[in-house]
Design a protein around this motif. Structure first.
Motif, PDB file in Angstrom:
ATOM      1  N   ALA A  50      -1.079   5.964   4.158  1.00 60.75           N
ATOM      2  CA  ALA A  50      -1.803   4.811   3.622  1.00 60.75           C
ATOM      3  C   ALA A  50      -1.636   3.546   4.460  1.00 60.75           C
ATOM      4  O   ALA A  50      -2.547   2.718   4.516  1.00 60.75           O
ATOM      5  CB  ALA A  50      -1.342   4.529   2.199  1.00 60.75           C
TER       6      ALA A  50
ATOM      7  N   ILE B  72       2.265   1.974  -3.552  1.00 56.02           N
ATOM      8  CA  ILE B  72       1.254   2.558  -4.441  1.00 56.02           C
ATOM      9  C   ILE B  72       0.950   4.010  -4.039  1.00 56.02           C
ATOM     10  O   ILE B  72       0.823   4.889  -4.888  1.00 56.02           O
ATOM     11  CB  ILE B  72      -0.035   1.704  -4.414  1.00 56.02           C
TER      12      ILE B  72
ATOM     13  N   ILE C 115      -6.879  -8.444   2.333  1.00 59.24           N
ATOM     14  CA  ILE C 115      -7.087  -7.362   3.313  1.00 59.24           C
ATOM     15  C   ILE C 115      -8.549  -6.917   3.364  1.00 59.24           C
ATOM     16  O   ILE C 115      -9.163  -6.624   2.355  1.00 59.24           O
ATOM     17  CB  ILE C 115      -6.176  -6.161   2.994  1.00 59.24           C
TER      18      ILE C 115
ATOM     19  N   THR D 267      -7.026   7.742  -0.529  1.00 55.04           N
ATOM     20  CA  THR D 267      -6.661   7.196   0.784  1.00 55.04           C
ATOM     21  C   THR D 267      -7.951   6.827   1.496  1.00 55.04           C
ATOM     22  O   THR D 267      -9.032   6.938   0.937  1.00 55.04           O
ATOM     23  CB  THR D 267      -5.799   8.221   1.564  1.00 55.04           C
TER      24      THR D 267
ATOM     25  N   THR E  81      -8.527  -6.350   9.322  1.00 60.55           N
ATOM     26  CA  THR E  81      -7.065  -6.455   9.295  1.00 60.55           C
ATOM     27  C   THR E  81      -6.466  -5.566  10.382  1.00 60.55           C
ATOM     28  O   THR E  81      -5.595  -5.980  11.144  1.00 60.55           O
ATOM     29  CB  THR E  81      -6.530  -6.035   7.902  1.00 60.55           C
TER      30      THR E  81
ATOM     31  N   MET F 100     -10.016  -4.030   5.456  1.00 65.05           N
ATOM     32  CA  MET F 100      -9.319  -3.009   6.233  1.00 65.05           C
ATOM     33  C   MET F 100      -9.682  -2.976   7.721  1.00 65.05           C
ATOM     34  O   MET F 100      -8.807  -2.946   8.576  1.00 65.05           O
ATOM     35  CB  MET F 100      -9.530  -1.626   5.607  1.00 65.05           C
TER      36      MET F 100
ATOM     37  N   GLY G 147      -5.477   2.133  -3.349  1.00 63.37           N
ATOM     38  CA  GLY G 147      -4.652   3.290  -3.695  1.00 63.37           C
ATOM     39  C   GLY G 147      -4.404   3.402  -5.187  1.00 63.37           C
ATOM     40  O   GLY G 147      -4.056   4.461  -5.694  1.00 63.37           O
ATOM     41  N   ALA G 148      -4.584   2.290  -5.900  1.00 66.43           N
ATOM     42  CA  ALA G 148      -4.304   2.266  -7.342  1.00 66.43           C
ATOM     43  C   ALA G 148      -5.557   2.492  -8.186  1.00 66.43           C
ATOM     44  O   ALA G 148      -5.512   2.338  -9.407  1.00 66.43           O
ATOM     45  CB  ALA G 148      -3.650   0.938  -7.715  1.00 66.43           C
TER      46      ALA G 148
ATOM     47  N   TYR H  56      -4.071 -10.741   6.407  1.00 61.61           N
ATOM     48  CA  TYR H  56      -2.934  -9.876   6.097  1.00 61.61           C
ATOM     49  C   TYR H  56      -2.566  -9.934   4.611  1.00 61.61           C
ATOM     50  O   TYR H  56      -1.627  -9.283   4.179  1.00 61.61           O
ATOM     51  CB  TYR H  56      -1.739 -10.222   6.979  1.00 61.61           C
TER      52      TYR H  56
ATOM     53  N   ALA I 103       0.848  -1.195   0.000  1.00 68.39           N
ATOM     54  CA  ALA I 103       0.000   0.000   0.000  1.00 68.39           C
ATOM     55  C   ALA I 103       0.885   1.246   0.000  1.00 68.39           C
ATOM     56  O   ALA I 103       0.561   2.255  -0.637  1.00 68.39           O
ATOM     57  CB  ALA I 103      -0.928  -0.001   1.213  1.00 68.39           C
TER      58      ALA I 103
ATOM     59  N   GLY J 246      -8.831   5.442   8.192  1.00 66.94           N
ATOM     60  CA  GLY J 246      -8.382   6.351   7.128  1.00 66.94           C
ATOM     61  C   GLY J 246      -7.321   5.717   6.245  1.00 66.94           C
ATOM     62  O   GLY J 246      -6.525   6.407   5.632  1.00 66.94           O
ATOM     63  N   LYS J 247      -7.322   4.402   6.194  1.00 67.76           N
ATOM     64  CA  LYS J 247      -6.265   3.686   5.474  1.00 67.76           C
ATOM     65  C   LYS J 247      -6.797   3.059   4.190  1.00 67.76           C
ATOM     66  O   LYS J 247      -7.999   2.873   4.018  1.00 67.76           O
ATOM     67  CB  LYS J 247      -5.705   2.586   6.377  1.00 67.76           C
ATOM     68  N   VAL J 248      -5.866   2.714   3.323  1.00 63.59           N
ATOM     69  CA  VAL J 248      -6.247   2.107   2.058  1.00 63.59           C
ATOM     70  C   VAL J 248      -5.147   1.111   1.671  1.00 63.59           C
ATOM     71  O   VAL J 248      -3.975   1.310   1.993  1.00 63.59           O
ATOM     72  CB  VAL J 248      -6.456   3.220   1.004  1.00 63.59           C
ATOM     73  N   CYS J 249      -5.522   0.024   1.013  1.00 57.97           N
ATOM     74  CA  CYS J 249      -4.518  -0.968   0.608  1.00 57.97           C
ATOM     75  C   CYS J 249      -3.959  -0.607  -0.762  1.00 57.97           C
ATOM     76  O   CYS J 249      -4.349   0.389  -1.364  1.00 57.97           O
ATOM     77  CB  CYS J 249      -5.107  -2.374   0.613  1.00 57.97           C
ATOM     78  N   ALA J 250      -3.059  -1.430  -1.284  1.00 56.61           N
ATOM     79  CA  ALA J 250      -2.438  -1.146  -2.582  1.00 56.61           C
ATOM     80  C   ALA J 250      -3.491  -1.091  -3.684  1.00 56.61           C
ATOM     81  O   ALA J 250      -3.454  -0.211  -4.559  1.00 56.61           O
ATOM     82  CB  ALA J 250      -1.391  -2.214  -2.902  1.00 56.61           C
TER      83      ALA J 250
ATOM     84  N   ALA K  35      -2.242  -9.524  -1.462  1.00 58.48           N
ATOM     85  CA  ALA K  35      -2.681  -8.169  -1.101  1.00 58.48           C
ATOM     86  C   ALA K  35      -2.745  -7.229  -2.293  1.00 58.48           C
ATOM     87  O   ALA K  35      -3.395  -6.193  -2.235  1.00 58.48           O
ATOM     88  CB  ALA K  35      -1.741  -7.596  -0.039  1.00 58.48           C
TER      89      ALA K  35
END
Lengths: 200, 760
Positions: free
Chosen positions: A138, A22, B212, B71, B217, B214, B88-89, B209, A19, B81-85, B647
């Protein structure tokens, strides 16, 4: 007192999910062929069932005594007032001395701008706006912590005071500002890691 | 104002030379547009991600007039307030030159890859004419509708119902269906887990993990790191969750049920279970206890390779943390034909320690209706529905309605793979057409060759998607959906221990001719002469309907993106109940013991948790009581083949997204060093992997992180259609190796089989 901005990578909390990678690319427009930041999931090491992975953050270590700055013939690589190792694009002649000099192999030539490039803790893209670096924002598991090590009340100071940490290749005298908290599994001695990654 | 010309699109995508050229030539793709000026709608927009099915709350931003930085939405506390790959893409998908932005029709043979751009009018007219002809000649039931779950599926299924077909399917039977049906059988409804407050977590390959989710996790990591929670993982592979565990057992694939039953055995035989809870809330304990008597840890050890002493010790440790301990019931463990009883056994281990509606255990979702009843006032608005009158009632049965044992699955997404049987073998009757939205059965269903045969045999195949997916490659008409970053959608329920709503909102203006699926299926319905069933004019109308015209509440939800109401409530947790009762003066009276324990009811025939079920016995004779049955997953000379999540990708969907493809485009096959040595395979070798139905070429990843009798690959790779330029031909196609097999009761599509490896 001036700030000493540092980052901590907690390898216990890191899940290698990319994350951060990215978020960094998105915020800084890094071309696909190169990267400012990645977390390499290495291993597993050990003998089953006592295996463990190593979560290795590969990015600029923000050395306080930075070899890339020393070798730069034009002053393009410099340490700013904020203490961060930065690049003045207009001064870069593309000689790649800095790329060769970096002991952490994290500098590269940006194929689009033709200027040396690397992580700068999102100095222009986020720190200037009072935001945390993109990777820290992130990170799903809060494995990245960023802050001022000269501020005794900061979270980074609290963590460094209470948890074991190590820095990469300290024997070179580079004084990196990326601190790492080793995983509890598979032995916590950081020498073991440093040995494995060629530092000692 | 965003200005993106064709050159920048291509540069941004970074596809390799030759493949890029092909992509730019594909008609109907974004690259085919000469210029596409874009406008950001707002600086920072709260919305909902769609890069996987977890649908996390996000906050998207337009940066430097060009890009979108995504995000997590900080207003959604459990998500941090999180985001995975993948999340985010999202912008990389948005601007991908290979995205389709115009309706397409097939001009060559199915799957040949020849396409022509057409107008929406032509697309709608072609589909409507054909579907109405099929309905006239073969009945509406000969058309199947399938979609990934979520807000999108509702609109396609509404069209299917208005058309008169009973055949609607989600991807459930290829993914979460097993534990959903097991929960229905035992609790009468789905249940949630409170990992963040758990003091002891037992995990059977639910790889939070890597797959994910969020909020979960984060909750599990927080429990592990900040609260000292112990995590025990049983998984044949050394995954990231196994790495983070305090103890990892490389369990033999397909034997999870034996360990779960042995845990139950120890809990009962050693008197560690919560007798009071069982007496008050549980039906069918005696039958279960009688059955479990034989399932000793020694018995399980011989089956699973997990030492008996460890099973016994873990059961005791687990019970010592009761009720704030949990056995995670999913997501993926090794799929077998005993999926239903494996999931029930995992639930049983929770029920025995009485962790239901307790911190760190399992709980029932508290949506507005339930929560308001407890509070005695309207804490959260109850979402309204458009309520369309005169919807036709299908006369035909569903195609998966042939066997009563699957009854609980009919309303939980259906048995997706029966579309193949109905098309190829007219079982129970002949299907003629398949309309699908954002689903990729070529990857997620088993026996790819059979899926191809099915798609070739049908009279009409329609796909709504953002890419020409491996499945869409066989469509007659492709309808280009706007990505989630260009869509407004209904307010969605995200309730947990208290009610919460969130909403998907557009971040940038629509690119090309794409449309949101709600509009596509409304317009198609109108073209089919079903306009009366789509009385709403816009998404705003639907949102207003949902909130009973409360405009200020709608504005609040849109501004914050995620709104949580009230405070967390678990009915048997005295602290929470007391805080709840103090907050709401008209709240239901609290029991003498300080809980709402007397209010805890289950929607099962007995109103209790059914550890053994007469209903299930009636549906599937011999299956009322949870039992161990031997499964046949492979031949003696074969290796187990198992898969899992990574992930960076979502199984059937993200492998062509530029940034994600750039990070990972291949799935090497995990092989143990001793197994590799015997076969003369070294790390990095090209190898052939062969099963009873297919054969694939891949690369060997020689690692001690897998059992000697097992090989592993991440799902979703090795696409075979040339249109998915970045994904095609890279890695092993799992669906092509898995035989077509369905599990009893829950109807799960089995994703485990035997394979042989050979160096090429």
């Amino acid at each position: 007192m001036s700030k000493r901005l540092i980052m901590i990578h907690d390898e216990n909390k890191c899940i290698g999910c990319q994350a951060c990678n990215i978020a960094c690319r998105s915020e800084n427009g890094t071309p696909d062929e190169v990267t400012r930041l990645q977390v390499r999931v290495e291993g597993p090491f050990g003998d089953a069932p006592n295996l463990h992975f190593k979560y290795n953050r590969v990015s600029c270590q923000q050395c306080e005594d930075a070899p890339c700055v020393k070798v730069c013939p034009t002053g393009a690589a410099y340490v700013g007032e904020d203490g961060l190792v930065s690049i003045k694009a207009e001064k870069c002649v593309g000689c790649m001395y800095c790329v060769a000099a970096c002991p952490y192999k994290v500098r590269f030539m940006n194929p689009e701008t033709k200027v040396a490039d690397k992580c700068n803790f999102c100095k222009e893209t986020r720190l200037a706006k009072g935001e945390l670096p993109a990777c820290v924002t992130a990170c799903p598991t809060d494995a990245l912590i960023f802050g001022d090590a000269n501020d005794p009340s900061s979270e980074v100071v609290k963590i460094l005071n209470t948890k074991p940490s190590y820095q990469d290749k300290t024997h070179l005298g580079t004084k990196p500002r990326l601190y790492r908290i080793p995983t509890k599994r598979g032995g916590s001695s950081h020498e073991q890691y440093l040995g494995r990654y060629g530092a000692i | 104002m965003i200005k993106l010309d064709r050159r920048n699109f291509i540069k941004g995508a970074g596809a390799g030379g030759a493949s890029c050229a092909l992509a730019t030539m594909l008609p109907g793709t974004l690259a085919a547009l000469e210029s596409a000026p874009l406008k950001g709608v707002g600086k920072e927009v709260a919305s909902i991600c769609e890069m996987c099915s977890t649908r996390c709350p996000i906050s998207a931003r337009v940066v430097n007039g060009k890009n979108v930085f995504i995000t997590g939405n900080k207003a959604a506390k459990p998500f941090g307030g999180k985001v995975c790959a993948r999340g985010g893409a999202g912008h990389s998908l948005l601007y991908d030159p290979q995205r389709i932005v115009s309706p397409l029709k097939r001009v060559g043979e199915r799957g040949e890859g020849k396409w022509a751009e057409i107008s929406w009018d032509e697309a709608y007219q072609t589909i409507a004419k054909k579907l109405n002809e099929i309905k006239r000649d073969h009945g509406a039931e000969s058309v199947a509708f399938s979609s990934k779950s979520g807000s999108l599926s509702g609109h396609l299924f509404h069209l299917g119902k208005a058309f008169g077909s009973p055949n609607h399917f989600t991807h459930a039977s290829t993914c979460p269906g097993g534990y959903v049906v097991a929960a229905k059988a035992m609790f009468g409804t789905k249940v949630k887990r409170d990992l963040g407050n758990s003091k002891y977590i037992i995990n059977f390959g639910h790889n939070l993990y890597e797959g994910i989710n969020m909020s979960e996790t984060r909750a599990m990591m927080d429990a592990q790191m900040e609260k000292g929670t112990k995590l025990v993982v049983f998984e044949p592979r050394f995954s990231i969750v196994a790495d983070k565990a305090d103890e990892w057992f490389a369990i033999k694939p397909g034997t999870d049920v034996s360990v779960a039953l042995a845990l139950c055995h120890v809990l009962i035989e050693d008197g560690l279970y919560d007798k009071e809870f069982i007496e008050r809330y549980v039906e069918g304990f005696d039958e279960f206890a009688k059955e479990v008597k034989a399932y000793t840890p020694e018995w399980a050890a011989a089956i699973s390779d997990v030492p008996a002493a460890d099973i016994r010790r873990i059961a005791h440790e687990y019970a010592s943390h009761a009720p704030h301990a949990v056995v995670d019931f999913g997501h993926r463990a090794t799929f077998t034909t005993e999926e239903f009883d494996m999931r029930r056994a995992l639930f049983a281990a929770n029920v025995l320690i009485g962790n239901i509606e307790r911190k760190g255990g399992l709980y029932l979702g508290k949506k507005a209706k339930t929560y308001n009843k407890f509070a005695g006032e309207t804490v959260a608005p109850i979402l309204g529905k458009p309520g369309v009158e005169g919807m036709p009632k299908p006369t035909a049965k569903r195609i998966d309605q042939v066997d009563e044992q699957y009854a609980m699955m009919w309303s939980s997404g259906g048995i997706y793979q029966t579309i193949l049987d109905a098309t190829l073998e007219a079982k129970p009757y002949q299907l003629k057409a398949w309309v699908m939205s954002r689903t990729n059965p070529m990857q997620t269903m088993t026996d790819r060759a059979r899926v191809v045969e099915t798609l070739k045999k049908l009279d009409l195949v329609v796909c709504c998607d953002v890419y020409i997916s491996e499945t869409a490659a066989y469509a007659d008409i492709i309808l280009p959906e706007s990505t989630y970053l260009e869509r407004d959608e209904e307010i969605a329920d995200k309730s947990g221990k208290n009610p919460a709503y969130y909403v998907r909102q557009r971040v940038v203006e629509t690119i090309g001719q794409t449309k949101p699926s709600w509009q596509i299926f409304k317009e198609l319905g109108e073209q089919m002469g079903l306009g009366q069933f789509f009385p709403w004019q816009s998404m705003e109308t639907l949102q207003m309907l949902q909130l009973n015209r409360d405009t200020s509440e709608l504005r609040r939800i849109k501004e914050q993106g995620y709104v949580s109401y009230g405070k967390p409530l678990m009915l048997r947790e005295p602290e929470m109940v007391s805080a709840f009762a103090q907050t709401y003066s008209n709240a239901k009276p609290v029991d003498e013991d300080g809980t709402y324990g007397s209010q805890l009811k289950f929607k099962t025939p007995s109103g209790k948790i059914e550890l053994s079920s007469k209903k299930v016995e009636g549906m599937a004779p011999g299956r009322g009581v949870i039992k161990y049955r031997e499964v046949d997953l492979k031949q003696d000379d074969e290796l187990y083949f198992i898969q899992g999540k990574v992930a960076i990708h979502t199984n059937g969907a993200t492998h062509n997204v530029p940034m994600l493809a750039n990070l990972m485009s291949d799935n090497a096959i995990w092989v143990h060093p001793l197994t590799a040595g015997k076969l003369g395979i070294s790390a990095g070798d090209a190898i052939r992997i062969t099963s009873s139905v297919g054969s694939e070429e891949g690369t060997a990843l020689v690692t001690p992180g897998i059992r000697q009798d097992t090989v592993f690959a991440y799902m979703g790779f090795g696409s075979k259609n040339k249109e998915l330029v970045r994904a095609t031909g890279k890695g092993v196609h799992c669906g092509n190796l898995l035989p077509h097999k369905t599990a009893p009761v829950c109807g799960m599509n089995i994703h485990t089989t035997g394979v042989k490896l050979a160096k090429i």
